[in-house]
Design a protein around this motif. Structure first.
Motif, PDB file in Angstrom:
ATOM      1  N   GLY A 172      34.564  42.460  37.909  1.00 51.85           N
ATOM      2  CA  GLY A 172      35.747  42.760  38.478  1.00 51.85           C
ATOM      3  C   GLY A 172      36.936  42.904  37.564  1.00 51.85           C
ATOM      4  O   GLY A 172      37.938  43.640  37.650  1.00 51.85           O
ATOM      5  N   GLU A 173      36.897  42.379  36.343  1.00 56.36           N
ATOM      6  CA  GLU A 173      37.952  42.371  35.274  1.00 56.36           C
ATOM      7  C   GLU A 173      37.628  44.010  34.733  1.00 56.36           C
ATOM      8  O   GLU A 173      38.454  44.722  34.339  1.00 56.36           O
ATOM      9  CB  GLU A 173      37.564  41.454  34.372  1.00 56.36           C
ATOM     10  N   ILE A 174      36.520  44.268  34.594  1.00 56.29           N
ATOM     11  CA  ILE A 174      36.317  45.762  33.919  1.00 56.29           C
ATOM     12  C   ILE A 174      36.792  46.772  34.970  1.00 56.29           C
ATOM     13  O   ILE A 174      36.969  48.019  34.857  1.00 56.29           O
ATOM     14  CB  ILE A 174      34.880  45.678  33.106  1.00 56.29           C
ATOM     15  N   SER A 175      36.465  46.490  36.286  1.00 56.49           N
ATOM     16  CA  SER A 175      36.750  47.389  37.599  1.00 56.49           C
ATOM     17  C   SER A 175      38.276  47.419  37.423  1.00 56.49           C
ATOM     18  O   SER A 175      38.634  48.726  37.485  1.00 56.49           O
ATOM     19  CB  SER A 175      36.382  46.759  38.564  1.00 56.49           C
ATOM     20  N   ARG A 176      39.163  46.571  37.087  1.00 56.22           N
ATOM     21  CA  ARG A 176      40.512  46.761  37.191  1.00 56.22           C
ATOM     22  C   ARG A 176      40.904  47.618  35.710  1.00 56.22           C
ATOM     23  O   ARG A 176      41.686  48.263  35.921  1.00 56.22           O
ATOM     24  CB  ARG A 176      41.185  45.238  36.984  1.00 56.22           C
ATOM     25  N   MET A 177      40.392  47.126  34.652  1.00 57.48           N
ATOM     26  CA  MET A 177      40.768  47.942  33.621  1.00 57.48           C
ATOM     27  C   MET A 177      40.335  49.241  33.651  1.00 57.48           C
ATOM     28  O   MET A 177      41.063  50.196  32.990  1.00 57.48           O
ATOM     29  CB  MET A 177      39.846  47.260  32.309  1.00 57.48           C
TER      30      MET A 177
END
Length: 280
Positions: free
Chosen positions: A154-159
């Motif tokens: 989820g965090e790398i998706s936002r990044m």
């Protein structure tokens, strides 16, 4: 590139790269680490991360956390030293270079204070791990000391402004792309964790199982990364070994117990026994 196309960091790799504990060594030999973690709403994050660090070969650990959190975790981790309201102090006053490594983010919500602390960390030649509340979208300066980011999908998706399903289909590709673009090491957590270095080197880790699908296990990994960065001479091997052994503890648990039942602090309880099986 799919994760399955990447080389695997195996037990043999770990066995050949784990540091030896010298008979004449002392706590200074294995370095002092700084941990910025925990908040009144999430005090356990400081404890879980601290336990992971203290079990991973570190010489000394300083935990910077709110004053209200300290009495909650000292009974379970008296071996650490504590810096009351350390996030605010370090954001204003800076970071000492006497620290061998620093980790920031577990149990801390994103804020301007966190960003100021991150800037202070990046200004020093100290190995740094950024997790959870410290994983904001930002650029990173060129520096000799490594920067390690530990995003979940989820965090790398936002990044990357990409959907989570797309990230999951191309875990190796996105980890390598972000590592190269940002000039950092990416530890993309999840099944078959991908470790991508800024120079293009990339590995897959195959230890671990669904027992790790529980709150707090990522905090423990961040602590293990901090501890191993302090006691390893080769920082890449420190990162790879921390990820491997974190998963190996979950595998050991699931041999005799249901993966439903693992608690994050039990990873640190298992680590001494699992680590011993890797010593040759």
């Amino acid at each position: 590139m799919f994760a399955e196309d990447l080389p695997i960091w195996t037990k043999k790799h770990v066995q050949s790269t784990l540091p030896k504990r010298g008979s004449a060594s002392h706590k200074g030999t294995y370095g002092t680490g700084l941990l910025l973690a925990g908040s009144p709403e999430m005090p356990g994050a400081a404890l879980l991360t601290g336990l992971g660090a203290m079990r991973s070969g570190i010489g000394k650990l300083v935990i910077a956390t709110p004053g209200s959190v300290i009495p909650m975790i000292v009974p379970s981790l008296p071996e650490a030293t504590y810096l009351q309201n350390g996030l605010e102090k370090l954001a204003e006053e800076g970071i000492e270079e006497d620290f061998r490594a620093v980790a920031i983010g577990p149990g801390i919500p994103p804020s301007q204070t966190v960003e100021c602390a991150v800037e202070q960390i990046l200004d020093k030649q100290i190995s740094a791990v950024f997790d959870a509340g410290a994983l904001s979208i930002r650029t990173y300066p060129a520096r000799k000391a490594p920067i390690i980011l530990t995003p979940h999908p989820g965090e790398i998706s936002r990044m990357t402004n990409t959907s989570i399903p797309e990230v999951q289909k191309k875990r190796g590709f996105f980890a390598k792309e972000q590592a190269k673009t940002l000039g950092v090491t990416i530890v993309l957590k999840g099944k078959q964790t991908v470790i991508a270095f800024p120079d293009g080197e990339c590995w897959i880790n195959q230890t671990g199982n669904s027992a790790l699908a529980k709150g707090g296990t990522g905090d423990t990994l961040t602590g293990m990364l901090l501890g191993m960065l302090c006691c390893h001479k080769n920082w890449k091997e420190a990162v790879l070994n921390a990820v491997h052994l974190h998963g190996a503890c979950a595998d050991q648990w699931s041999e005799t117990r249901s993966p439903h039942t693992l608690l994050a602090h039990e990873i640190s309880d298992l680590l001494p026994f699992v680590w011993k099986t890797y010593e040759v």
